[in-house]
Design a protein around this motif. Sequence first.
Motif, PDB file in Angstrom:
ATOM      1  N   PRO A 151      -1.995  19.119  89.335  1.00 24.70           N
ATOM      2  CA  PRO A 151      -0.873  20.000  89.064  1.00 24.70           C
ATOM      3  C   PRO A 151      -1.061  21.311  89.807  1.00 24.70           C
ATOM      4  O   PRO A 151      -2.180  21.770  90.008  1.00 24.70           O
ATOM      5  CB  PRO A 151      -1.012  20.223  87.578  1.00 24.70           C
ATOM      6  CG  PRO A 151      -2.475  20.156  87.325  1.00 24.70           C
ATOM      7  CD  PRO A 151      -3.100  19.332  88.401  1.00 24.70           C
ATOM      8  N   MET A 152       0.048  21.910  90.229  1.00 26.69           N
ATOM      9  CA  MET A 152      -0.026  23.189  90.915  1.00 26.69           C
ATOM     10  C   MET A 152       0.218  24.301  89.917  1.00 26.69           C
ATOM     11  O   MET A 152       0.938  24.120  88.936  1.00 26.69           O
ATOM     12  CB  MET A 152       1.043  23.260  92.016  1.00 26.69           C
ATOM     13  CG  MET A 152       0.792  22.296  93.157  1.00 26.69           C
ATOM     14  SD  MET A 152       2.097  22.341  94.370  1.00 26.69           S
ATOM     15  CE  MET A 152       1.712  23.874  95.190  1.00 26.69           C
ATOM     16  N   TRP A 153      -0.405  25.463  90.186  1.00 25.74           N
ATOM     17  CA  TRP A 153      -0.064  26.630  89.408  1.00 25.74           C
ATOM     18  C   TRP A 153       1.402  26.932  89.672  1.00 25.74           C
ATOM     19  O   TRP A 153       1.818  26.838  90.813  1.00 25.74           O
ATOM     20  CB  TRP A 153      -0.942  27.817  89.853  1.00 25.74           C
ATOM     21  CG  TRP A 153      -0.747  29.036  89.020  1.00 25.74           C
ATOM     22  CD1 TRP A 153      -1.343  29.340  87.851  1.00 25.74           C
ATOM     23  CD2 TRP A 153       0.124  30.125  89.303  1.00 25.74           C
ATOM     24  NE1 TRP A 153      -0.890  30.540  87.383  1.00 25.74           N
ATOM     25  CE2 TRP A 153       0.005  31.035  88.257  1.00 25.74           C
ATOM     26  CE3 TRP A 153       1.024  30.405  90.356  1.00 25.74           C
ATOM     27  CZ2 TRP A 153       0.757  32.217  88.225  1.00 25.74           C
ATOM     28  CZ3 TRP A 153       1.755  31.558  90.321  1.00 25.74           C
ATOM     29  CH2 TRP A 153       1.620  32.469  89.253  1.00 25.74           C
ATOM     30  N   PRO A 154       2.298  27.267  88.756  1.00 20.06           N
ATOM     31  CA  PRO A 154       2.081  27.551  87.338  1.00 20.06           C
ATOM     32  C   PRO A 154       2.479  26.406  86.392  1.00 20.06           C
ATOM     33  O   PRO A 154       2.724  26.657  85.226  1.00 20.06           O
ATOM     34  CB  PRO A 154       3.023  28.730  87.119  1.00 20.06           C
ATOM     35  CG  PRO A 154       4.189  28.439  88.030  1.00 20.06           C
ATOM     36  CD  PRO A 154       3.663  27.609  89.164  1.00 20.06           C
TER      37      PRO A 154
ATOM     38  N   MET B  11       4.459  27.408  99.148  1.00 19.79           N
ATOM     39  CA  MET B  11       3.491  26.389  98.750  1.00 19.79           C
ATOM     40  C   MET B  11       2.071  26.887  99.002  1.00 19.79           C
ATOM     41  O   MET B  11       1.166  26.673  98.185  1.00 19.79           O
ATOM     42  CB  MET B  11       3.717  25.096  99.546  1.00 19.79           C
ATOM     43  CG  MET B  11       5.028  24.405  99.259  1.00 19.79           C
ATOM     44  SD  MET B  11       5.138  23.800  97.567  1.00 19.79           S
ATOM     45  CE  MET B  11       4.019  22.416  97.616  1.00 19.79           C
ATOM     46  N   VAL B  12       1.884  27.552 100.144  1.00 25.05           N
ATOM     47  CA  VAL B  12       0.557  28.082 100.452  1.00 25.05           C
ATOM     48  C   VAL B  12       0.161  29.126  99.413  1.00 25.05           C
ATOM     49  O   VAL B  12      -0.968  29.127  98.899  1.00 25.05           O
ATOM     50  CB  VAL B  12       0.545  28.671 101.876  1.00 25.05           C
ATOM     51  CG1 VAL B  12      -0.736  29.463 102.112  1.00 25.05           C
ATOM     52  CG2 VAL B  12       0.689  27.569 102.897  1.00 25.05           C
ATOM     53  N   ALA B  13       1.142  29.975  99.062  1.00 23.17           N
ATOM     54  CA  ALA B  13       0.839  31.022  98.085  1.00 23.17           C
ATOM     55  C   ALA B  13       0.441  30.406  96.749  1.00 23.17           C
ATOM     56  O   ALA B  13      -0.571  30.789  96.145  1.00 23.17           O
ATOM     57  CB  ALA B  13       2.051  31.926  97.922  1.00 23.17           C
ATOM     58  N   LEU B  14       1.224  29.407  96.282  1.00 18.09           N
ATOM     59  CA  LEU B  14       0.895  28.768  95.004  1.00 18.09           C
ATOM     60  C   LEU B  14      -0.481  28.097  95.080  1.00 18.09           C
ATOM     61  O   LEU B  14      -1.263  28.151  94.127  1.00 18.09           O
ATOM     62  CB  LEU B  14       1.959  27.731  94.634  1.00 18.09           C
ATOM     63  CG  LEU B  14       3.353  28.268  94.293  1.00 18.09           C
ATOM     64  CD1 LEU B  14       4.285  27.129  93.934  1.00 18.09           C
ATOM     65  CD2 LEU B  14       3.263  29.251  93.138  1.00 18.09           C
ATOM     66  N   SER B  15      -0.764  27.472  96.223  1.00 19.87           N
ATOM     67  CA  SER B  15      -2.051  26.790  96.358  1.00 19.87           C
ATOM     68  C   SER B  15      -3.191  27.800  96.307  1.00 19.87           C
ATOM     69  O   SER B  15      -4.218  27.554  95.676  1.00 19.87           O
ATOM     70  CB  SER B  15      -2.113  26.035  97.684  1.00 19.87           C
ATOM     71  OG  SER B  15      -1.016  25.161  97.789  1.00 19.87           O
TER      72      SER B  15
END
Lengths: 484, 503
Positions: B227-230, B281-285
């Motif tokens: 799962p990705m943040w958030p 996507m990069v930021a969330l990762s």
Amino acid sequence: MNWSDLNLMLALPEVVLLLAILAILLIDLFIPEDRKSVTYGLTLLTLVGLTAVQIVGFPAAPATTFSTMYISDPLASVVKIAMYAATFCVLVYGRQYNAARGMERGDYYTLTLFALLGMNVMVSASSFLTLYMGLELLSLALYALIAIQRDSMPGVEASMKYFVLGALASGLLLYGISMVYGATGTLDIATVARAIHAGNTNALLLTFGLVFLVAGLCFKLGAVPFHMWVPDVYHGSPTSVTMMIGAAPKLAAFVFILRILVQGLDALAVHWQGMLVLVSILSMLIGNVTAIAQTNIKRMLAYSTISHMGFLLLGVLAATPEGYSAALYYAVVYVFTSLVGFGILLVLSRKGFDCEKLSDLAGLNQRNSWYALLMLLAMFSMAGIPPMAGFYAKFAVISAVAHIGMVPLAVFAVLMSLIGAFYYLRVVKVIYFDAAEDNNEITVAGDIKLLLSLNAVALLVFGIVPDRLIEVCFAAVKQSLVLM
Amino acid sequence: MGLTMFTNLLSLVIWAPIVAGLLVLATGGDQRAGLARWVALVGSVASFLLSLPLYTSFTDLHGGMQFEEMRPWIEALNINYHLGVDGISMLFVVLNSFTTVLVVLAGWQVIEKRVAQYMAAFLIMSGLINGAFAALDAILFYVFFEAMLIPMYLIIGVWGGPRRVYASIKFFLYTLLGSLLMLVAFIYLSRQTGSFEIASFHDARLAMNVQVMVFIAFFLSFAVKVPMWPVHTWLPDAHVEAPTGGSMVLAAITLKIGAYGFLRFALPIVPDACHYFAPAMVALSLVAVVYIGLVALVQTDMKKLVAYSSISHMGFVTLGMFMFSGTQLNAWAVEGALIQMVSHGFVSAAMFMCIGVMYDRVHSRNIADYGGVANKMPIFASFMMLFSMANAGLPATSGFVGEGMVVLGAVQVNFWYAFLAATTLIFGAAYTLWMYKRVLFGEVANSHVADMKDVNKREFLILAILALMVLGMGLYPQAFISKMHFSVNDLIAHVAQSKLVDH
């Protein structure tokens, strides 16, 4: 009336059914109270015979008789076969329950068969008059069945509610029919369709009539905002009768809608489409959200039915052959799924105890893991989780609305099925995760267990190989609805 | 191609564990638990052996799908039973079949109630997961993807810890929400292309606003699974309450399906939207890598700590998949992400197994309840040392290869991406090794720890196999990279082409 075109062979199932009912009525008089299983056997035999008659005489194309009052087409035949099977299940699952409550009387069986006759007439009607006749025959039999336990206060109350509201709905329907008659000068569905397409009808009068017709239809289907009777009737009736109301009549009501809106008033599709969108959205929303708050399973299943009718209407409002086929498939799958759900409630009930509350199912997996599994299959099928048959039903109706460009409605529908998943999951949770409170042994006759198991496993099998059943539904609609 | 003997291999790999699961279920109640265990073991080993030819006979000389099977399934709705694997999905089918054997072994003595149901749920789920990786028809994929929620729901809810009911329902509804929207996206795409073939989705030309909507649907579906943040909050709950086997499968396999979904669906079907959303996507990762890494540091529950570390590691995977320079994906980063997925499959399974071993002896997951375990369990301590090092990304373990490749790829795209990602080498080492120190080293903390016995043969076997894989993969990653190379290149070439409708 012109008698020269009377072809009784087309209406053979109804003729056989009526004769069988009369015979059973007579025979039952000579059977002593303690041997009512003979009546039971005869009723089941009638259903098997009817199915055989229906299959042998399966029509290749639509044909009418009784001066075009009656139609025999693949749609009617498929639905009738499904109704016979559903009624067969209802009678088998309910036998022990009925016997323990003194309901195993001759009139229970004859009333059930009369209700079936009414549904058969509805399904095969090609005139507003026959439609209405069939509907009233069904309703009358159901009023009596709900109150069959004369001393049961909830039963009598449910019956009265159903009667008063049902009569109101019939009034609305009749009023709508009278306006259609006024605008087109005929009650024959095909002629009505031709007259509207020809264009020399009073559009205002027709639209006005349509509003009453849709209201009446939604009433019979139990869709919001005409759903108020559903929870009370489901709750108050003896469970075996609730199961009956939730099964075959839903199929009949669905064909009823197809006959009126699609075969008769398809030229007004723009108008009824808008109304059905609203009804469908409200049904899915209110049905699902209210079901969450229920602790009584019968009430929960009642609200779940309301939401399922919302999903069913998605297929109808798409107003495409694909949509109608999807809705037919949905109706069939829904009926056989709800049969399993109610069947388990009947299995868990015994003399002096009705399994009604959610907590009555607690720890079923510990008590009997087989029935727990069957209920799990039914719940996941209702929630539309693959690989259960219920998934393809939801998938088909949602793709039907998406294909006519109503993507937001499709998104709304999937969100509603998410809410629905919550309370179906809760049933599974109670069965599998909670500890058993009730440790009474579950004693069930072998025939009930066998049929119930077949019914539930079919939900899974038709989920893994759904091709045949979908094919049958699509073919039936394609060959029966002559779309202009 | 001379592979006729394998024409139905994928079907076998999918259905063998399911049939084995039904057989296990048929053994009945707990009075025949021993039989259930053996049937499950034989079934899982047989399924794993069946899946091996997928690896050995897979030709890495060209790209495209292999072992394809195609027959009509629901003709009225235009849905096919279409299976096939490329270099990416093949690895996960084998990995999953492998993990299932370990899971059956891990639950051998530990699970005492409803053994048959427990084993059957894992076997059936294993078949469904293989199906999801092998499906080339979108609806077939969806059916497998959703169906596996049912056994997982039961595994967490029946055999889980004290808050299992909450965790299981949260798990189910979270993942269902995303996948339902994906279903609508599939229906929409089939309307555009006239079929549910994933390959035909790949060729669909879509306007930008449509791509954005479809991407959001895919994102909600797969990001929850990764799962990705958030949208990660279900994972710690589910992990903590799940039995050891459940945690192993969750971490090792089901999370990978989310990442696989991005590769198979989001990137090739809506490349322009992916490019558009890549910075987000990069930021969330990176948030997952850095912030969740810090969250892991403060956990007091070992399982929660490893769960958060999983989220952090999966952040690397999504980071690697969205490393665009221009419209070109970075090959190092994508391959690194894939290697990281496989490696995490081994390492996280091993970590959960280690925690399970201790939990079975002390019945606590709290770090504070342990201390000095190494004094009582030296063999176990050496194994766990290796796995902790792998989890921290030490060179020569599998954990290093993937992370190293992603960081190298990221440097080519943007130095700061690489810099932030590389902090995991510090945080990862910090939370893993600090936990290791508090649990394993020091004086024997209490009488419970004093009573601990070292690993038995069964546990030794599981840990040894995992240790072999972790080391093997760290020393010779080429065995995996060579299989996926062409598929990754195909993917990158495909993504580089804009699919916007020409005006």
